[in-house]
Design a protein around this motif. Structure first.
Motif, PDB file in Angstrom:
ATOM      1  N   TYR A   9       0.862  -1.184   0.000  1.00 30.70           N
ATOM      2  CA  TYR A   9       0.000   0.000   0.000  1.00 30.70           C
ATOM      3  C   TYR A   9       0.894   1.227   0.000  1.00 30.70           C
ATOM      4  O   TYR A   9       2.040   1.186   0.453  1.00 30.70           O
ATOM      5  CB  TYR A   9      -0.976   0.002   1.189  1.00 30.70           C
ATOM      6  N   ARG A  12       3.836   7.952   1.835  1.00 30.16           N
ATOM      7  CA  ARG A  12       4.078   9.306   1.344  1.00 30.16           C
ATOM      8  C   ARG A  12       5.023   9.330   0.151  1.00 30.16           C
ATOM      9  O   ARG A  12       4.800  10.074  -0.776  1.00 30.16           O
ATOM     10  CB  ARG A  12       4.637  10.195   2.457  1.00 30.16           C
ATOM     11  N   TRP A  16       4.627   0.556   1.311  1.00 30.07           N
ATOM     12  CA  TRP A  16       4.728  -0.320   2.475  1.00 30.07           C
ATOM     13  C   TRP A  16       4.204  -1.709   2.098  1.00 30.07           C
ATOM     14  O   TRP A  16       3.167  -1.811   1.452  1.00 30.07           O
ATOM     15  CB  TRP A  16       3.884   0.215   3.625  1.00 30.07           C
ATOM     16  N   TYR A  46     -11.295  -1.678   6.640  1.00 25.22           N
ATOM     17  CA  TYR A  46     -10.929  -1.153   5.330  1.00 25.22           C
ATOM     18  C   TYR A  46     -11.521  -2.052   4.249  1.00 25.22           C
ATOM     19  O   TYR A  46     -11.642  -3.261   4.442  1.00 25.22           O
ATOM     20  CB  TYR A  46      -9.413  -1.125   5.151  1.00 25.22           C
ATOM     21  N   GLN A  55      -7.206   0.876  -1.478  1.00 21.12           N
ATOM     22  CA  GLN A  55      -7.637   0.564  -0.126  1.00 21.12           C
ATOM     23  C   GLN A  55      -8.374   1.774   0.419  1.00 21.12           C
ATOM     24  O   GLN A  55      -7.863   2.899   0.365  1.00 21.12           O
ATOM     25  CB  GLN A  55      -6.412   0.261   0.747  1.00 21.12           C
ATOM     26  N   ARG A  63     -10.401   8.415   2.777  1.00 21.40           N
ATOM     27  CA  ARG A  63      -9.072   7.941   3.194  1.00 21.40           C
ATOM     28  C   ARG A  63      -8.711   6.734   2.356  1.00 21.40           C
ATOM     29  O   ARG A  63      -9.028   5.599   2.704  1.00 21.40           O
ATOM     30  CB  ARG A  63      -9.078   7.624   4.682  1.00 21.40           C
ATOM     31  N   ARG A  65      -5.882   4.787  -0.402  1.00 20.87           N
ATOM     32  CA  ARG A  65      -4.488   4.608  -0.812  1.00 20.87           C
ATOM     33  C   ARG A  65      -4.457   3.677  -2.006  1.00 20.87           C
ATOM     34  O   ARG A  65      -5.253   2.748  -2.077  1.00 20.87           O
ATOM     35  CB  ARG A  65      -3.677   3.918   0.299  1.00 20.87           C
ATOM     36  N   LYS A  77       9.348   0.823   1.865  1.00 20.83           N
ATOM     37  CA  LYS A  77       9.691   1.578   3.067  1.00 20.83           C
ATOM     38  C   LYS A  77       9.836   0.653   4.263  1.00 20.83           C
ATOM     39  O   LYS A  77      10.565   0.934   5.198  1.00 20.83           O
ATOM     40  CB  LYS A  77       8.610   2.628   3.352  1.00 20.83           C
TER      41      LYS A  77
HETATM   42  N1  V3L Z   1      -1.424  -1.648   7.169  1.00 20.63           N
HETATM   43  C1  V3L Z   1      -0.930  -1.005   8.264  1.00 20.63           C
HETATM   44  N2  V3L Z   1      -1.242   0.249   8.604  1.00 20.63           N
HETATM   45  C2  V3L Z   1      -2.087   0.918   7.789  1.00 20.63           C
HETATM   46  C3  V3L Z   1      -2.639   0.338   6.627  1.00 20.63           C
HETATM   47  C4  V3L Z   1      -2.266  -1.000   6.317  1.00 20.63           C
HETATM   48  N3  V3L Z   1      -2.741  -1.610   5.248  1.00 20.63           N
HETATM   49  N4  V3L Z   1      -3.452   1.246   6.029  1.00 20.63           N
HETATM   50  C5  V3L Z   1      -3.394   2.337   6.772  1.00 20.63           C
HETATM   51  N5  V3L Z   1      -2.585   2.163   7.836  1.00 20.63           N
HETATM   52  P1  V3L Z   1      -5.563   5.879   6.511  1.00 20.63           P
HETATM   53  P2  V3L Z   1       4.256   7.400   5.392  1.00 20.63           P
HETATM   54  C6  V3L Z   1       0.745   4.243   7.284  1.00 20.63           C
HETATM   55  C7  V3L Z   1      -2.242   3.151   8.879  1.00 20.63           C
HETATM   56  O1  V3L Z   1      -5.259   5.274   5.155  1.00 20.63           O
HETATM   57  O2  V3L Z   1       5.281   8.205   6.154  1.00 20.63           O
HETATM   58  C8  V3L Z   1       2.086   3.538   7.277  1.00 20.63           C
HETATM   59  O3  V3L Z   1       1.985   2.186   7.632  1.00 20.63           O
HETATM   60  C9  V3L Z   1      -1.427   4.250   8.269  1.00 20.63           C
HETATM   61  O4  V3L Z   1      -0.055   3.878   8.401  1.00 20.63           O
HETATM   62  O5  V3L Z   1      -5.731   7.355   6.461  1.00 20.63           O
HETATM   63  O6  V3L Z   1       3.120   8.251   4.898  1.00 20.63           O
HETATM   64  C10 V3L Z   1       2.891   4.331   8.275  1.00 20.63           C
HETATM   65  O7  V3L Z   1       2.813   3.754   9.553  1.00 20.63           O
HETATM   66  C11 V3L Z   1      -1.817   5.462   9.044  1.00 20.63           C
HETATM   67  O8  V3L Z   1      -0.956   5.641  10.163  1.00 20.63           O
HETATM   68  O9  V3L Z   1      -6.749   5.188   7.166  1.00 20.63           O
HETATM   69  O10 V3L Z   1       4.852   6.560   4.286  1.00 20.63           O
HETATM   70  C12 V3L Z   1       2.234   5.710   8.261  1.00 20.63           C
HETATM   71  O11 V3L Z   1       1.078   5.595   7.403  1.00 20.63           O
HETATM   72  C13 V3L Z   1      -3.206   5.145   9.569  1.00 20.63           C
HETATM   73  O12 V3L Z   1      -3.414   3.741   9.383  1.00 20.63           O
HETATM   74  C14 V3L Z   1       3.112   6.798   7.688  1.00 20.63           C
HETATM   75  O13 V3L Z   1       3.654   6.342   6.434  1.00 20.63           O
HETATM   76  C15 V3L Z   1      -4.307   5.890   8.842  1.00 20.63           C
HETATM   77  O14 V3L Z   1      -4.282   5.583   7.441  1.00 20.63           O
END
Ligand code: V3L
Length: 85
Positions: A9, A12, A16, A46, A55, A63, A65, A77
């Motif tokens: 996924y 930034r 990951w 999700y 996702q 939200r 990705r 990363k």
């Molecule tokens: N697995 C683990 N954590 C996740 C996942 C996933 N599939 N999807 C979202 N999160 P959102 P940089 C990510 C985490 O999409 O610096 C990374 O794993 C997500 O974590 O808005 O941008 C890093 O830990 C975020 O913290 O629902 O590359 C972190 O972002 C949180 O859920 C920073 O990564 C909200 O994501």
């Protein structure tokens, strides 16, 4: 894993890798030809849209990705938010 593929996924400025359990769920859904897959990640539900390779958080689809299925050897990363190297 099949042919050395893994699931990723978007972060930034890079990708990951999904944790092992979630990767396996995604792979099973993908292989079964499912269009979506529901995941529980850190207490949030999700939806993974396997047609558009996105996702989305279930209660807040803004939200979102991009995701990809790619060779396990491509640069990443880290795994599920844990940096490698
Ligand atoms: N697995 C683990 N954590 C996740 C996942 C996933 N599939 N999807 C979202 N999160 P959102 P940089 C990510 C985490 O999409 O610096 C990374 O794993 C997500 O974590 O808005 O941008 C890093 O830990 C975020 O913290 O629902 O590359 C972190 O972002 C949180 O859920 C920073 O990564 C909200 O994501």
């Amino acid at each position: 894993f099949d042919g050395g593929y893994q699931w990723f996924y978007e972060g930034r400025n890079g990708w990951w890798q999904y944790d092992e359990r979630t990767s396996k769920e995604l792979e099973v859904s993908y292989k079964s030809g499912e269009k979506t897959c529901e995941l529980l990640i850190a207490g949030f539900l999700y939806i993974v849209d396997l047609e558009n390779m996105l996702q989305l958080r279930r209660n807040d689809p803004s939200r979102r990705r991009r995701i990809k299925r790619d060779f396990a050897t491509v640069p990443k990363k880290g795994v599920a938010g844990l940096r490698t190297s």
